[in-house]
Design a protein around this motif. Sequence first.
Motif, PDB file in Angstrom:
ATOM      1  N   ALA A   1      26.884  52.196   3.867  1.00 47.89           N
ATOM      2  CA  ALA A   1      26.077  52.909   4.874  1.00 47.89           C
ATOM      3  C   ALA A   1      26.957  53.938   5.595  1.00 47.89           C
ATOM      4  O   ALA A   1      26.525  55.075   5.846  1.00 47.89           O
ATOM      5  CB  ALA A   1      25.473  51.913   5.859  1.00 47.89           C
ATOM      6  N   GLU A   2      28.210  53.557   5.892  1.00 46.35           N
ATOM      7  CA  GLU A   2      29.111  54.517   6.573  1.00 46.35           C
ATOM      8  C   GLU A   2      29.379  55.719   5.669  1.00 46.35           C
ATOM      9  O   GLU A   2      29.378  56.865   6.105  1.00 46.35           O
ATOM     10  CB  GLU A   2      30.436  53.839   6.923  1.00 46.35           C
ATOM     11  CG  GLU A   2      30.333  52.978   8.170  1.00 46.35           C
ATOM     12  CD  GLU A   2      31.441  51.930   8.236  1.00 46.35           C
ATOM     13  OE1 GLU A   2      32.507  52.113   7.602  1.00 46.35           O
ATOM     14  OE2 GLU A   2      31.216  50.904   8.924  1.00 46.35           O
ATOM     15  N   TRP A   3      29.594  55.455   4.384  1.00 39.73           N
ATOM     16  CA  TRP A   3      29.848  56.570   3.458  1.00 39.73           C
ATOM     17  C   TRP A   3      28.615  57.465   3.328  1.00 39.73           C
ATOM     18  O   TRP A   3      28.730  58.683   3.207  1.00 39.73           O
ATOM     19  CB  TRP A   3      30.247  56.016   2.074  1.00 39.73           C
ATOM     20  CG  TRP A   3      31.664  55.534   2.028  1.00 39.73           C
ATOM     21  CD1 TRP A   3      32.695  55.945   2.815  1.00 39.73           C
ATOM     22  CD2 TRP A   3      32.202  54.539   1.139  1.00 39.73           C
ATOM     23  NE1 TRP A   3      33.844  55.274   2.482  1.00 39.73           N
ATOM     24  CE2 TRP A   3      33.583  54.405   1.446  1.00 39.73           C
ATOM     25  CE3 TRP A   3      31.684  53.762   0.111  1.00 39.73           C
ATOM     26  CZ2 TRP A   3      34.430  53.537   0.776  1.00 39.73           C
ATOM     27  CZ3 TRP A   3      32.525  52.886  -0.564  1.00 39.73           C
ATOM     28  CH2 TRP A   3      33.877  52.769  -0.238  1.00 39.73           C
TER      29      TRP A   3
ATOM     30  N   HIS B   1      26.557  58.158   5.655  1.00 37.82           N
ATOM     31  CA  HIS B   1      26.551  59.037   6.829  1.00 37.82           C
ATOM     32  C   HIS B   1      27.576  60.149   6.659  1.00 37.82           C
ATOM     33  O   HIS B   1      27.338  61.292   7.007  1.00 37.82           O
ATOM     34  CB  HIS B   1      26.834  58.235   8.104  1.00 37.82           C
ATOM     35  CG  HIS B   1      25.606  57.517   8.577  1.00 37.82           C
ATOM     36  ND1 HIS B   1      24.485  58.182   9.045  1.00 37.82           N
ATOM     37  CD2 HIS B   1      25.295  56.210   8.609  1.00 37.82           C
ATOM     38  CE1 HIS B   1      23.547  57.306   9.359  1.00 37.82           C
ATOM     39  NE2 HIS B   1      24.006  56.091   9.084  1.00 37.82           N
ATOM     40  N   ALA B   2      28.714  59.810   6.084  1.00 44.87           N
ATOM     41  CA  ALA B   2      29.783  60.812   5.950  1.00 44.87           C
ATOM     42  C   ALA B   2      29.506  61.806   4.817  1.00 44.87           C
ATOM     43  O   ALA B   2      29.842  62.976   4.936  1.00 44.87           O
ATOM     44  CB  ALA B   2      31.109  60.098   5.701  1.00 44.87           C
TER      45      ALA B   2
ATOM     46  N   SER C   1      20.224  57.600  -1.068  1.00 37.93           N
ATOM     47  CA  SER C   1      19.671  56.932   0.107  1.00 37.93           C
ATOM     48  C   SER C   1      18.309  57.466   0.529  1.00 37.93           C
ATOM     49  O   SER C   1      17.734  56.967   1.495  1.00 37.93           O
ATOM     50  CB  SER C   1      20.651  57.056   1.271  1.00 37.93           C
ATOM     51  OG  SER C   1      20.978  58.403   1.480  1.00 37.93           O
TER      52      SER C   1
ATOM     53  N   SER D   1      16.600  55.220  10.434  1.00 32.50           N
ATOM     54  CA  SER D   1      16.844  56.577  10.918  1.00 32.50           C
ATOM     55  C   SER D   1      15.813  56.889  12.007  1.00 32.50           C
ATOM     56  O   SER D   1      14.602  56.691  11.812  1.00 32.50           O
ATOM     57  CB  SER D   1      16.722  57.545   9.735  1.00 32.50           C
ATOM     58  OG  SER D   1      16.174  58.762  10.167  1.00 32.50           O
TER      59      SER D   1
ATOM     60  N   HIS E   1      18.362  52.816   4.911  1.00 34.80           N
ATOM     61  CA  HIS E   1      18.960  54.069   5.359  1.00 34.80           C
ATOM     62  C   HIS E   1      17.887  54.841   6.125  1.00 34.80           C
ATOM     63  O   HIS E   1      17.918  54.918   7.346  1.00 34.80           O
ATOM     64  CB  HIS E   1      19.480  54.872   4.173  1.00 34.80           C
ATOM     65  CG  HIS E   1      20.150  56.141   4.597  1.00 34.80           C
ATOM     66  ND1 HIS E   1      19.467  57.322   4.776  1.00 34.80           N
ATOM     67  CD2 HIS E   1      21.441  56.417   4.935  1.00 34.80           C
ATOM     68  CE1 HIS E   1      20.295  58.267   5.191  1.00 34.80           C
ATOM     69  NE2 HIS E   1      21.497  57.736   5.289  1.00 34.80           N
ATOM     70  N   ASP E   2      16.877  55.329   5.401  1.00 34.51           N
ATOM     71  CA  ASP E   2      15.765  56.001   6.099  1.00 34.51           C
ATOM     72  C   ASP E   2      15.069  55.031   7.053  1.00 34.51           C
ATOM     73  O   ASP E   2      14.503  55.437   8.053  1.00 34.51           O
ATOM     74  CB  ASP E   2      14.755  56.533   5.074  1.00 34.51           C
ATOM     75  CG  ASP E   2      15.285  57.781   4.380  1.00 34.51           C
ATOM     76  OD1 ASP E   2      16.400  58.230   4.725  1.00 34.51           O
ATOM     77  OD2 ASP E   2      14.611  58.300   3.467  1.00 34.51           O
TER      78      ASP E   2
END
Length: 508
Positions: free
Chosen positions: A59-61, A63-64, A82, A405, A401-402
Amino acid sequence: MAHMKNAVFDAPASAPPAAAQPGAVRHLRHLRDLPGPRPWPLVGNTLQVSLHSVHQNLAEWAHAHGPFFRVRLGGSKLLVISDAELIGQLLKERPETFRRPSRMQAIMREMGIHDGVFMAEGETWARQRRMVMASFAPQQVRGYFPSLLKVAHRLRERWQGAAERQAQGEAGIDLQADLMRFTVDAVAGLAFGTEVDTLSSDGDVIQRHLDKIFPAIWRRAHAIFPYWQFVKLPPDRALDDSVKVVNAAIRRFIDEARERLQAPERRAAPPNLLEAMLVAADEPGSGMTDDDVAGNVFTMLLAGEDTTATSLSWMLDLLWRNPSALLRARQEVDRELGPLGAMANWTAEDLGRLDWLEACIHESMRLKPVGPFNVVEALKDTVVGDVAIRKGTPVLLLMRHDTVSDAVFPQADAFLPERWLPERWLPEGAALAPAHAKRVSMPFGGGPRICPGRFLALLEIKLAAAMLLRHFDILGIDTPDGLPPPEHMALTMVPLGLSLRLRERAPA
Ligand code: HEM
């Protein structure tokens, strides 16, 4: 959100994605063109993730690096996506273009677990899927409701005993373990026509052995080197024993079912999945073997136990942390249901009126899906969004992910069951209708391989939660450190260390 599939495969290697102009030739990217965490020599990104929180690393990747990125894990180069709409499309392209990961199939076979519908592919999968769907159809599940009530009643009795002992100073209940007993008993009755009473016993029940199998599959799927093929450590020997115990129980279920099938009227209309599979296996040229039958019994136990118990645990924990939602659920249950008696006096229609509780289930599965990611593997060269991938490439789908959001679910971090109600309250400007929300939040997967057990799972979750609220005061759902439970990934995402303290409610 959507990235349309492009028919052209071989495009210049480093071409950027083309603007979506009518008539324009779109260039495709390849895995090597994608952003992603920098791999280390030899091991790629494997040592940058933690076995039990890899979903958080991914999940962090995301975002990056954005909606498409690449990683190298356990010797494989993966595409990670995602975007919920694209994920939905990919899930629909099974079994023709994508399959479940072949590595997982190899690991389960090596453990001595035969393929069932979860692992089967192609024609074999299609044939088994039809049988499973017929056995788990809503009317079939409703027909089984009285037996399900008996299982819920046994859970009530187990917790009555625990509440009395807690009043004398005993520690809280291991919530996840007790709920797994409930789900094993429930699935065995429906799918195999067998009464498996793990709830009334503290002996060496099958559930204790099933517990070991998911984490072992997970560990082996992520091992850099398959050491157990050369030397077996104590956990590997314990696993072998557990698989043997479960396989022996499965043989017993099959023998008992064959016994019942001696009756011609039963053979003519087999009332559960196991008996339907045995009748099919006896037909010449059916393509259904004894191993397929055993594999499917194993599959139902594995797929139906942990997932449902875990979803229930997460929901109860979220309710405990959101007292106004918990109070509303309890008021709804008190309004709609009388006490649950040993004579199975609730109906499926009664549970159908618990709209708030149902909204709580959808909301907790949005925030805490037991499968925060799914993996598919390309069966041919194909295109995902604007990325061309080769046959055999695994594609990792980030299901959470979505769904978390703010752009898709306003106040995404908050537990707001009302967003799933027709008359929902939503903050200003929030326009996500429940029907659309259900297309984004896919806790049961999607497409032709969507979870066939979802009607049963939802009914079990509602029933166990309603029984708890109707008959007990929750005094606490504790964790060892008082903080929200960590998300522990071991094939499913489990809340660690939940302990339930309760008191029996006085009769109204
Ligand atoms: C809350 C509980 C449950 C959750 C969250 C859940 C979730 C899932 C997910 C995410 C998949 C993969 C779907 C895909 O690839 O698109 C799946 C597949 C499956 N589930 Fe469930 N499941 C639950 C309960 C059950 C139950 C109770 C059963 C049966 C007793 C069951 C049997 C299966 C089977 C057989 C498959 C494989 C289907 C196929 O490949 O065609 N599940 N489930």
